[in-house]
Design a protein around this motif. Structure first.
Motif, PDB file in Angstrom:
ATOM      1  N   ILE A  29      18.083 -27.311  58.590  1.00 59.01           N
ATOM      2  CA  ILE A  29      17.076 -26.726  57.697  1.00 59.01           C
ATOM      3  C   ILE A  29      15.838 -27.608  57.625  1.00 59.01           C
ATOM      4  O   ILE A  29      14.717 -27.109  57.670  1.00 59.01           O
ATOM      5  N   ILE A  30      16.032 -28.921  57.544  1.00 59.12           N
ATOM      6  CA  ILE A  30      14.895 -29.846  57.498  1.00 59.12           C
ATOM      7  C   ILE A  30      14.083 -29.771  58.791  1.00 59.12           C
ATOM      8  O   ILE A  30      12.853 -29.682  58.759  1.00 59.12           O
ATOM      9  N   VAL A  31      14.761 -29.784  59.924  1.00 55.91           N
ATOM     10  CA  VAL A  31      14.069 -29.690  61.217  1.00 55.91           C
ATOM     11  C   VAL A  31      13.339 -28.356  61.323  1.00 55.91           C
ATOM     12  O   VAL A  31      12.180 -28.297  61.754  1.00 55.91           O
ATOM     13  N   THR A  32      13.978 -27.303  60.904  1.00 57.19           N
ATOM     14  CA  THR A  32      13.355 -25.974  60.942  1.00 57.19           C
ATOM     15  C   THR A  32      12.114 -25.942  60.054  1.00 57.19           C
ATOM     16  O   THR A  32      11.080 -25.405  60.448  1.00 57.19           O
ATOM     17  N   GLN A  33      12.204 -26.525  58.868  1.00 55.96           N
ATOM     18  CA  GLN A  33      11.044 -26.560  57.980  1.00 55.96           C
ATOM     19  C   GLN A  33       9.889 -27.354  58.591  1.00 55.96           C
ATOM     20  O   GLN A  33       8.729 -26.948  58.473  1.00 55.96           O
ATOM     21  N   LEU A  34      10.198 -28.457  59.238  1.00 59.85           N
ATOM     22  CA  LEU A  34       9.150 -29.241  59.909  1.00 59.85           C
ATOM     23  C   LEU A  34       8.497 -28.442  61.034  1.00 59.85           C
ATOM     24  O   LEU A  34       7.267 -28.450  61.190  1.00 59.85           O
ATOM     25  N   ILE A  35       9.300 -27.736  61.797  1.00 59.66           N
ATOM     26  CA  ILE A  35       8.766 -26.901  62.881  1.00 59.66           C
ATOM     27  C   ILE A  35       7.864 -25.810  62.299  1.00 59.66           C
ATOM     28  O   ILE A  35       6.782 -25.544  62.824  1.00 59.66           O
ATOM     29  N   ILE A  36       8.284 -25.210  61.197  1.00 60.33           N
ATOM     30  CA  ILE A  36       7.493 -24.152  60.569  1.00 60.33           C
ATOM     31  C   ILE A  36       6.173 -24.705  60.046  1.00 60.33           C
ATOM     32  O   ILE A  36       5.125 -24.073  60.203  1.00 60.33           O
ATOM     33  N   VAL A  37       6.195 -25.891  59.451  1.00 60.43           N
ATOM     34  CA  VAL A  37       4.951 -26.508  58.959  1.00 60.43           C
ATOM     35  C   VAL A  37       3.996 -26.779  60.113  1.00 60.43           C
ATOM     36  O   VAL A  37       2.803 -26.459  60.034  1.00 60.43           O
ATOM     37  N   VAL A  38       4.504 -27.352  61.196  1.00 65.32           N
ATOM     38  CA  VAL A  38       3.655 -27.634  62.353  1.00 65.32           C
ATOM     39  C   VAL A  38       3.124 -26.336  62.969  1.00 65.32           C
ATOM     40  O   VAL A  38       1.935 -26.230  63.286  1.00 65.32           O
ATOM     41  N   LEU A  39       4.000 -25.351  63.129  1.00 65.71           N
ATOM     42  CA  LEU A  39       3.578 -24.052  63.662  1.00 65.71           C
ATOM     43  C   LEU A  39       2.510 -23.404  62.772  1.00 65.71           C
ATOM     44  O   LEU A  39       1.525 -22.856  63.272  1.00 65.71           O
ATOM     45  N   SER A  40       2.697 -23.464  61.461  1.00 67.28           N
ATOM     46  CA  SER A  40       1.725 -22.890  60.522  1.00 67.28           C
ATOM     47  C   SER A  40       0.381 -23.585  60.641  1.00 67.28           C
ATOM     48  O   SER A  40      -0.665 -22.929  60.618  1.00 67.28           O
ATOM     49  N   LEU A  41       0.394 -24.897  60.784  1.00 66.95           N
ATOM     50  CA  LEU A  41      -0.848 -25.648  60.940  1.00 66.95           C
ATOM     51  C   LEU A  41      -1.557 -25.266  62.235  1.00 66.95           C
ATOM     52  O   LEU A  41      -2.764 -25.002  62.237  1.00 66.95           O
ATOM     53  N   VAL A  42      -0.812 -25.195  63.321  1.00 65.38           N
ATOM     54  CA  VAL A  42      -1.397 -24.826  64.614  1.00 65.38           C
ATOM     55  C   VAL A  42      -1.951 -23.402  64.567  1.00 65.38           C
ATOM     56  O   VAL A  42      -3.083 -23.147  64.999  1.00 65.38           O
ATOM     57  N   ILE A  43      -1.170 -22.480  64.015  1.00 65.71           N
ATOM     58  CA  ILE A  43      -1.632 -21.096  63.909  1.00 65.71           C
ATOM     59  C   ILE A  43      -2.867 -21.016  63.018  1.00 65.71           C
ATOM     60  O   ILE A  43      -3.838 -20.331  63.338  1.00 65.71           O
TER      61      ILE A  43
END
Length: 189
Positions: A94-108
């Motif tokens: 869940i922590i790794v997934t949340q980090l990926i989502i934060v990075v993806l959201s920033l890039v998007i």
């Protein structure tokens, strides 16, 4: 009315008293205020939020199920999973997934906001829908680097939303991030 060339207030006449630019060719600039910009922002939030939510949901489900499948199984415990390891594995996923989502959201977000503001449309889909665009102080299209700076300056505007609210009280309806990036939001002609 302000001269689009030098920004000087043009009281009257055909030419700017400061730089001599013909004012009739420039026309009147109508700055977009707080409320129309808020409507555009809500539209953009929906447009960008839906795909991010779908991606987050898919990544979340995938990470939880893949963690549960890879948990170790020990027959000496009557067919039960190691509970602690399973929970720790799910928590880490869940922590790794949340980090990926934060990075993806920033890039998007960077690609969407900075890219669209620097594009030939000079605005996001929300701004296009409501008929406004972002320009520099001379009415010209902004570069990607300036749009990127403007995007990150919205962090300053987000502090207690004061940076957004000041658009209701400034002469050219500029938010704090507009002052930082030296931009204005205007109605399309």
């Amino acid at each position: 009315m302000y001269c689009q060339q030098c920004g000087h207030e043009a009281m009257s006449g055909e030419f700017c008293q400061n730089c001599g630019t013909r004012l009739n060719e420039i026309g009147h600039t109508k700055y977009a205020g707080f409320w129309i910009r808020l409507v555009a922002s809500v539209i953009d939030g929906i447009i960008i939020g839906i795909p991010i939510t779908i991606i987050a949901f898919i990544l979340g489900i995938f990470s939880v199920f893949s963690t549960l499948e890879s948990s170790s199984f020990d027959s000496s415990y009557s067919g039960h999973y190691y509970y602690e390891e399973s929970v720790a594995g799910v928590d880490a996923a869940i922590i790794v997934t949340q980090l990926i989502i934060v990075v993806l959201s920033l890039v998007i977000g960077v690609l969407y906001y900075a890219g669209m503001h620097a594009s030939k449309w000079q605005g996001t889909l929300g701004k296009i829908i409501v008929g406004i665009k972002v320009t520099d102080l001379n009415g010209q299209r902004i570069s990607f680097l300036r749009a990127l700076g403007r995007y990150f300056a919205t962090i300053l505007s987000s502090i207690l939303y004061i940076g957004y609210i000041i658009a209701a009280f400034t002469e050219k309806k500029q938010s704090l991030h507009d002052f930082v990036a030296k931009t204005v939001v205007v109605y399309k002609r």
